[in-house]
Write a protein that holds these residues in place. Sequence first.
Motif: not given
Length: 159
Positions: A1-11, A36-38
């Motif tokens: 879940r944290q990785a998905i949030a980081e990918i969403a932020r990056e892209f 994780y990415a509110p």
Amino acid sequence: RQAIAEIAREFDLFIVDDDIYGFLEPAADYQPLTAYAPERSVYLTSLSKSVLPALRIGYLYAPPQTLSRLSSMVRSSVWMPSPLMAQLASNLINSGMADQLVRVQQDEAAARQQMAREILGRYKIRSQPNSFHIWLELPEPWTSDEFANLARNNGVTVV
């Protein structure tokens, strides 16, 4: 879940977190993806799976900067929720009855998982221990169509 949030932020992606079955996970172990990415997530849930099937009311959480746009999108497809359903949902939540009904659903899911393990234990199955669903790996030479037909002929629905 944290990785998905980081990918969403990056892209610069937006996350839609459809969490209608999140209630099945033990509260201490579970954080929805939105947590994780509110700032870039829309959280959706409903009471029809967790509390009562007839209680067709859902909830949406979104960052303030997107709420206006999302609200107008919802209004374009749904005039308004039923006031009776909204009041019933509020009463169930405020009285604590909704929590009791969630526990009933959680217990039912656990009982069904146990039953599936007992009945299908000789086959390879995968599942979340608190889920209403299982994944059955069919042994050779079965195909999914043959299995679905056999199941249907015996009164079992397979998806």
